[in-house]
Design a protein around this motif. Structure first.
Motif, mmCIF file in Angstrom:
data_model
loop_
_atom_site.group_PDB
_atom_site.id
_atom_site.type_symbol
_atom_site.label_atom_id
_atom_site.label_comp_id
_atom_site.label_asym_id
_atom_site.label_seq_id
_atom_site.Cartn_x
_atom_site.Cartn_y
_atom_site.Cartn_z
ATOM 1 N N ARG A 52 -8.262 3.394 19.741
ATOM 2 C CA ARG A 52 -9.028 2.928 18.587
ATOM 3 C C ARG A 52 -8.045 2.456 17.527
ATOM 4 N NH1 ARG A 52 -12.324 7.980 17.074
ATOM 5 N NH2 ARG A 52 -11.797 8.582 19.190
ATOM 6 N N LEU B 298 0.681 3.232 17.469
ATOM 7 C CA LEU B 298 1.674 3.903 16.650
ATOM 8 C C LEU B 298 2.432 4.977 17.390
ATOM 9 C CD1 LEU B 298 -0.599 4.491 13.564
ATOM 10 C CD2 LEU B 298 1.061 2.664 13.925
ATOM 11 N N LEU B 299 1.777 5.597 18.330
ATOM 12 C CA LEU B 299 2.265 6.897 18.755
ATOM 13 C C LEU B 299 2.525 7.008 20.252
ATOM 14 C CD1 LEU B 299 -0.211 8.955 16.568
ATOM 15 C CD2 LEU B 299 2.166 8.451 16.060
ATOM 16 N N GLU C 53 -2.879 11.744 8.237
ATOM 17 C CA GLU C 53 -3.575 12.718 9.071
ATOM 18 C C GLU C 53 -3.653 12.133 10.476
ATOM 19 O OE1 GLU C 53 -7.606 13.362 7.853
ATOM 20 O OE2 GLU C 53 -8.003 14.686 9.554
ATOM 21 N N GLU D 201 -2.629 -0.956 15.837
ATOM 22 C CA GLU D 201 -1.240 -0.930 16.264
ATOM 23 C C GLU D 201 -1.064 0.342 17.068
ATOM 24 O OE1 GLU D 201 3.026 -1.454 14.031
ATOM 25 O OE2 GLU D 201 1.213 -2.070 13.017
ATOM 26 N N HIS E 31 -5.664 8.516 20.114
ATOM 27 C CA HIS E 31 -5.279 9.125 18.853
ATOM 28 C C HIS E 31 -5.952 8.410 17.697
ATOM 29 C CE1 HIS E 31 -1.910 6.087 19.357
ATOM 30 N NE2 HIS E 31 -2.426 5.743 18.187
ATOM 31 N N GLU E 32 -6.039 9.121 16.603
ATOM 32 C CA GLU E 32 -6.674 8.574 15.410
ATOM 33 C C GLU E 32 -5.762 8.874 14.240
ATOM 34 O OE1 GLU E 32 -10.409 10.425 14.501
ATOM 35 O OE2 GLU E 32 -10.602 9.333 12.618
ATOM 36 N N VAL E 33 -5.451 7.866 13.459
ATOM 37 C CA VAL E 33 -4.538 8.051 12.339
ATOM 38 C C VAL E 33 -5.193 7.588 11.049
ATOM 39 C CG1 VAL E 33 -2.313 7.403 11.346
ATOM 40 C CG2 VAL E 33 -2.528 7.728 13.822
ATOM 41 N N LYS F 230 -4.932 12.791 14.493
ATOM 42 C CA LYS F 230 -5.630 13.579 15.509
ATOM 43 C C LYS F 230 -5.306 12.982 16.868
ATOM 44 C CE LYS F 230 -9.594 14.498 12.551
ATOM 45 N NZ LYS F 230 -10.940 13.944 12.275
ATOM 46 N N LEU F 231 -4.862 13.817 17.782
ATOM 47 C CA LEU F 231 -4.546 13.365 19.131
ATOM 48 C C LEU F 231 -5.583 13.952 20.070
ATOM 49 C CD1 LEU F 231 -0.739 14.079 18.872
ATOM 50 C CD2 LEU F 231 -1.764 11.816 18.985
ATOM 51 N N TYR F 232 -6.233 13.109 20.850
ATOM 52 C CA TYR F 232 -7.265 13.567 21.761
ATOM 53 C C TYR F 232 -6.763 13.551 23.199
ATOM 54 C CZ TYR F 232 -10.291 12.667 17.764
ATOM 55 O OH TYR F 232 -10.866 12.680 16.524
ATOM 56 N N LEU G 269 -6.028 2.688 6.600
ATOM 57 C CA LEU G 269 -5.368 2.979 5.337
ATOM 58 C C LEU G 269 -6.477 3.261 4.333
ATOM 59 C CD1 LEU G 269 -2.946 -0.101 5.102
ATOM 60 C CD2 LEU G 269 -2.238 2.285 5.296
ATOM 61 N N PHE H 79 0.877 -1.167 0.000
ATOM 62 C CA PHE H 79 0.000 0.000 0.000
ATOM 63 C C PHE H 79 0.912 1.213 0.000
ATOM 64 C CE2 PHE H 79 -3.053 3.087 1.265
ATOM 65 C CZ PHE H 79 -4.317 2.547 1.142
ATOM 66 N N PHE I 111 -6.173 -1.257 10.611
ATOM 67 C CA PHE I 111 -5.099 -1.959 11.293
ATOM 68 C C PHE I 111 -5.003 -1.455 12.717
ATOM 69 C CE2 PHE I 111 -1.758 1.288 11.383
ATOM 70 C CZ PHE I 111 -2.247 2.190 10.445
#
Lengths: 156, 156
Positions: free
Chosen positions: B97, B116-117, A136, B114, B135-137, A138-140, B101, A130, B112
Motif C-alpha cells: 500500500r 521504503l522498507l 509510525e 515508495e 507495511h504501512e508508514v 506497522k509491519l504486517y 505524510l 515537509f 506517496f
DNA sequence: GTCCATGCAAATGATTTGCAGTATC
DNA sequence: GATACTGCAAATCATTTGCATGGAC
C-alpha cells in the motif's frame, strides 16, 4: 519506573491540576504492562483491582490527559479499540514512538524500537519542504507460530 | 481506470454475487477521487448525487466487500473516521500500500508511493522468523504552508 | 422464481458529557 | 472553603444488523 509517576505529578502541579489516586493508578496500570497495548476497558479492569470505585469515564478522562502530556501514546490496530502504551517521550529523550509487527493470522503484536526512517525523513524534509517530526510504522505478516518461517516454501 | 470496475464485476460473478448499480457506483465514487481519503459518509454523499435512493448501510456493506476483495484499502488517521482509498493491489501487481505524510497543524494528508522498507523487511524476516508481507508508514510533521520550511530556525 | 441485495429503522458499542456530590489544595 | 475531579447515567456518533421489499440472474 517511578520516573513516569514523578514526572506526571510534576506536570499536574505545574498545570494547577490535582494529584488524585485515580490518576496515579491509571498511569501505574499502563506502566505495569510495558509489553501490552491496553484498551481503555482493560486499563479500567486493572485499576479496579486496587480501586473498585473508579468509573470508566474517569479512566477515559485520565487517558486523554496522559496523552496530552505525552506520557502515553495511542495506537490503533483497527480492531475497534484505541490502545495505549507508555509514551516514547516519557522522561527520556527518545523522540520517536516505537513500531509494531502485526501477525495477520493470530493478531499478535510485537513491538520494536528502532529508528527506521531517519534518512528518509531528512530526504523528504529537504525535497518536499515537509518537516517531519515523528513516524509510525506497522509491519504486517505472519509470526513464527503462524508459519512465518516456512510460508515462503508453500507458495507458488 | 475502468480496470477496477471490470475486475470488480469479474470478482462478483466469480463469487456468485450480484452486480448492482449501487456496488458499481460506490467503487466509481472512490475511484473518482484518487487523491482523497474518503469516509463512508463522504462516499455516501458522492453516490447520492447520481443515485439519491442509496442507503448509508449499503455503502458500508459495499465498502466492506470492496475491502475484502482487496480493491480498496482502509486507513485510519485517528480522527474518528475510517477512510478508504483505491487499493494498492488493484489490478496491477504492486504489493505494498502507499504511505502518508500527515501535517500535525492543518491535518492535510499527502500520499506517496515508495517501497521504503524492503531491506528492513528482509532483515526482520531473516532474524525474527516473522514473515512480512506488507507495511504501512505514517510520517508526522508540518507541511510547507504550516511552516515546514522554516520551523527548524524557529526552534532554539 | 429463487436468492441475494437494498433501504429503513432500530441496535450496538466505544467514547463523551452533564451534573451533583466529593476530594484536593 | 474554593475549585477541580469523580462516578453515574444519559447522550453521542460511527458503524452494524434485522427484516420486509425489490432486483439480478
Amino acid at each position: 519506573m517511578a520516573a513516569d509517576r514523578e514526572q506526571f505529578i510534576r506536570l499536574l502541579k505545574e498545570k494547577g491540576l490535582k494529584v488524585t489516586n485515580q490518576r496515579l493508578l491509571v498511569l501505574e496500570a499502563i506502566a505495569s504492562c510495558p509489553e501490552e497495548h491496553l484498551t481503555a476497558e482493560e486499563i479500567y479492569e486493572l485499576v479496579k483491582v486496587s480501586y473498585p470505585e473508579i468509573g470508566l469515564a474517569t479512566v477515559y478522562r485520565t487517558i486523554q490527559l496522559l496523552n496530552e502530556l505525552n506520557l502515553i501514546d495511542r495506537i490503533n490496530f483497527d480492531d475497534g479499540f484505541v490502545r495505549y502504551e507508555l509514551g516514547s517521550a516519557g522522561g527520556r529523550r527518545k523522540k520517536h514512538r516505537h513500531h509494531h509487527l502485526i501477525c495477520l493470522k493470530c493478531g499478535r503484536v510485537i513491538s520494536f524500537q528502532e529508528d527506521l526512517l531517519e534518512e528518509l525523513e531528512a530526504k523528504i524534509t529537504a525535497t518536499a519542504g515537509f518537516h517531519i517530526v515523528d513516524h509510525e510504522v506497522k509491519l504486517y505478516g505472519y509470526c513464527v507460530e503462524c508459519g512465518g518461517d516456512f510460508i515462503e516454501e508453500k507458495r507458488e
